[in-house]
Design a protein around this motif. Structure first.
Motif, PDB file in Angstrom:
ATOM      1  N   ASP A 101      90.214 -12.112 -37.989  1.00 48.89           N
ATOM      2  CA  ASP A 101      91.062 -13.308 -38.153  1.00 48.89           C
ATOM      3  C   ASP A 101      90.244 -14.572 -38.449  1.00 48.89           C
ATOM      4  O   ASP A 101      90.818 -15.607 -38.795  1.00 48.89           O
ATOM      5  CB  ASP A 101      91.888 -13.569 -36.878  1.00 48.89           C
ATOM      6  CG  ASP A 101      93.011 -12.550 -36.698  1.00 48.89           C
ATOM      7  OD1 ASP A 101      93.470 -11.984 -37.700  1.00 48.89           O
ATOM      8  OD2 ASP A 101      93.414 -12.340 -35.535  1.00 48.89           O
ATOM      9  N   ARG A 104      90.859 -16.442 -41.695  1.00 51.85           N
ATOM     10  CA  ARG A 104      92.168 -17.129 -41.772  1.00 51.85           C
ATOM     11  C   ARG A 104      92.114 -18.476 -41.053  1.00 51.85           C
ATOM     12  O   ARG A 104      92.732 -19.449 -41.487  1.00 51.85           O
ATOM     13  CB  ARG A 104      93.274 -16.255 -41.166  1.00 51.85           C
ATOM     14  CG  ARG A 104      93.644 -15.064 -42.048  1.00 51.85           C
ATOM     15  CD  ARG A 104      95.000 -14.494 -41.675  1.00 51.85           C
ATOM     16  NE  ARG A 104      95.058 -14.080 -40.285  1.00 51.85           N
ATOM     17  CZ  ARG A 104      95.946 -14.526 -39.413  1.00 51.85           C
ATOM     18  NH1 ARG A 104      96.873 -15.398 -39.762  1.00 51.85           N
ATOM     19  NH2 ARG A 104      95.918 -14.083 -38.167  1.00 51.85           N
ATOM     20  N   GLU A 107      90.155 -20.756 -43.341  1.00 50.98           N
ATOM     21  CA  GLU A 107      90.943 -21.114 -44.522  1.00 50.98           C
ATOM     22  C   GLU A 107      91.956 -22.213 -44.195  1.00 50.98           C
ATOM     23  O   GLU A 107      92.140 -23.165 -44.970  1.00 50.98           O
ATOM     24  CB  GLU A 107      91.672 -19.864 -45.038  1.00 50.98           C
ATOM     25  CG  GLU A 107      92.339 -20.059 -46.372  1.00 50.98           C
ATOM     26  CD  GLU A 107      93.232 -18.872 -46.752  1.00 50.98           C
ATOM     27  OE1 GLU A 107      93.364 -17.904 -45.952  1.00 50.98           O
ATOM     28  OE2 GLU A 107      93.805 -18.928 -47.834  1.00 50.98           O
ATOM     29  N   ALA A 108      92.597 -22.095 -43.030  1.00 50.70           N
ATOM     30  CA  ALA A 108      93.591 -23.110 -42.657  1.00 50.70           C
ATOM     31  C   ALA A 108      92.928 -24.478 -42.504  1.00 50.70           C
ATOM     32  O   ALA A 108      93.506 -25.511 -42.868  1.00 50.70           O
ATOM     33  CB  ALA A 108      94.308 -22.702 -41.367  1.00 50.70           C
ATOM     34  N   ASN A 111      92.194 -25.838 -45.838  1.00 52.87           N
ATOM     35  CA  ASN A 111      93.418 -26.275 -46.516  1.00 52.87           C
ATOM     36  C   ASN A 111      94.008 -27.543 -45.912  1.00 52.87           C
ATOM     37  O   ASN A 111      95.149 -27.894 -46.206  1.00 52.87           O
ATOM     38  CB  ASN A 111      94.467 -25.159 -46.501  1.00 52.87           C
ATOM     39  CG  ASN A 111      94.108 -24.056 -47.482  1.00 52.87           C
ATOM     40  OD1 ASN A 111      93.348 -24.276 -48.419  1.00 52.87           O
ATOM     41  ND2 ASN A 111      94.650 -22.853 -47.264  1.00 52.87           N
ATOM     42  N   ILE A 201      98.345 -20.798 -36.434  1.00 48.31           N
ATOM     43  CA  ILE A 201      98.516 -19.612 -37.274  1.00 48.31           C
ATOM     44  C   ILE A 201      98.618 -18.385 -36.360  1.00 48.31           C
ATOM     45  O   ILE A 201      98.011 -18.354 -35.284  1.00 48.31           O
ATOM     46  CB  ILE A 201      97.364 -19.437 -38.293  1.00 48.31           C
ATOM     47  CG1 ILE A 201      96.033 -19.188 -37.592  1.00 48.31           C
ATOM     48  CG2 ILE A 201      97.248 -20.650 -39.225  1.00 48.31           C
ATOM     49  CD1 ILE A 201      94.958 -18.690 -38.544  1.00 48.31           C
TER      50      ILE A 201
END
Ligand code: GTP
Ligand code: MG
Length: 234
Positions: A101, A104, A107-108, A111, A201
């Protein structure tokens, strides 16, 4: 953005080598792992030194005494910030947090989130192998925290996170004193209060298979008395 996974350990000698192996393929060039060991009696610190000697992406911060998760993370954050990390992750070394994970969470943050929370209580998230008592404590902790702090966060006690460095630079880390769940709650609360963007997330939290939990009654009690105090700004 260069990321450092901060990995506190206390008696995790069996888990740590497997964790480094599991993190290696998910990290990118320039990403690091910082093991923060509090002089574990089982010799985790020596295991960490061997791993650091074998893998350039691994470093170790040795601390003389067990002082709880909060102090270990603060010491690790200070080191990782000094070494230039742009993203700083919190992660347990017991495989409750899935190394797969990590990208992810990163990436968040890339972003646009300032603080990313791995969350069990958003759609798609959950827990596995937890007994009723643990599920109730965790859910109860989220509801209790929500009653006082109104953060709009579904999983405020979780410990799988990714901070953008600006968040940690702006919070006065030395004044964050809690050790356990209250540490996780306070860090997120302070980030929200400072106006940072917090995003949850989904993750699945799996109960540890190897080694012993350091969760204790005092960790729960600490959160119970500290959360209302946070609300009144103390
Ligand atoms: N350096 C350091 N690491 C700690 C300390 N307490 C716990 N840890 C580590 O922090 C991570 C989370 O601790 P756990 O014992 O799994 O506690 P927990 O996740 O709150 O509880 P469980 O869900 O029951 O496992 C693990 O990697 C531990 O080894 C501490 O005082 N110092
Ligand atoms: Mg754990």
């Amino acid at each position: 953005m260069r990321a450092t996974v901060c990995l506190p350990t206390y008696n995790e000698r069996e888990n740590l080598p497997r964790m480094i192996e599991a993190l290696r393929p998910v990290l990118r060039d320039g990403d690091r792992v910082l093991v923060i060991d509090d002089n574990s009696p089982d010799g985790t610190g020596e295991v960490a030194d061997e791993l650091a000697a074998a893998h350039p992406f691994v470093a170790v911060l040795h601390r003389p005494h067990k002082e709880g998760l909060g102090r270990a993370y603060i010491a690790g954050f200070e080191r990782a910030l000094a070494e230039g990390a742009e993203l700083l992750l919190e992660m347990d070394c017991d495989f409750s947090h899935d190394p797969a994970d990590v990208p992810r969470l990163i990436e968040a943050a890339e972003n646009g989130a300032d603080l990313v929370l791995g969350s069990r209580y958003v759609p798609g998230g959950g827990t596995r192998n937890w007994g009723l008592a643990r599920r109730l404590i965790s859910r109860g902790g989220s509801v209790y925290t929500g009653l006082f702090l109104h953060m709009g966060v579904k999983d405020p006690t979780g410990g799988f996170k990714c901070f953008r460095r600006q968040v940690l630079e702006q919070l006065d880390l030395d004044s964050v004193t809690p050790r356990g769940y209250a540490f996780q709650i306070e860090m997120t609360y302070r980030a929200k209060q400072a106006g940072f963007k917090v995003v949850e997330i989904p993750i699945t939290f799996v109960d540890r298979v190897v080694g012993q939990s350091k969760m204790s009654r005092s960790v729960v009690l600490e959160a119970i008395w500290r959360v209302p105090l946070l609300r009144v700004g103390r």
